[in-house]
Design a protein around this motif. Sequence first.
Motif: not given
Length: 72
Positions: A24-51
């Motif tokens: 369960a801890r391993e799955q939690l770490v993977s879930l947290q990684f996915c959340d962080a990666e989605l946040a990073r990618l959403n920020a990248l999309v927002a910056g790219t759309a602004t450009a």
Amino acid sequence: MNEPEPTVTFEDKVYKVSELSEEAREQLVSLQFCDAELARLNALVAGTATAKDAYRKALADLLTAAESQGRG
């Protein structure tokens, strides 16, 4: 002074991290990684759309200026 024990809230239920299974801890770490990666990618999309919007406006301004000078 004692630090509060780390907890995680999942589907509106609070769990003590220390009481989770290793799997369960391993799955939690993977879930947290996915959340962080989605946040990073959403920020990248927002910056790219602004450009993109800035490039589109710059191109429109250049084309409008060229048209007003009789160039295309």
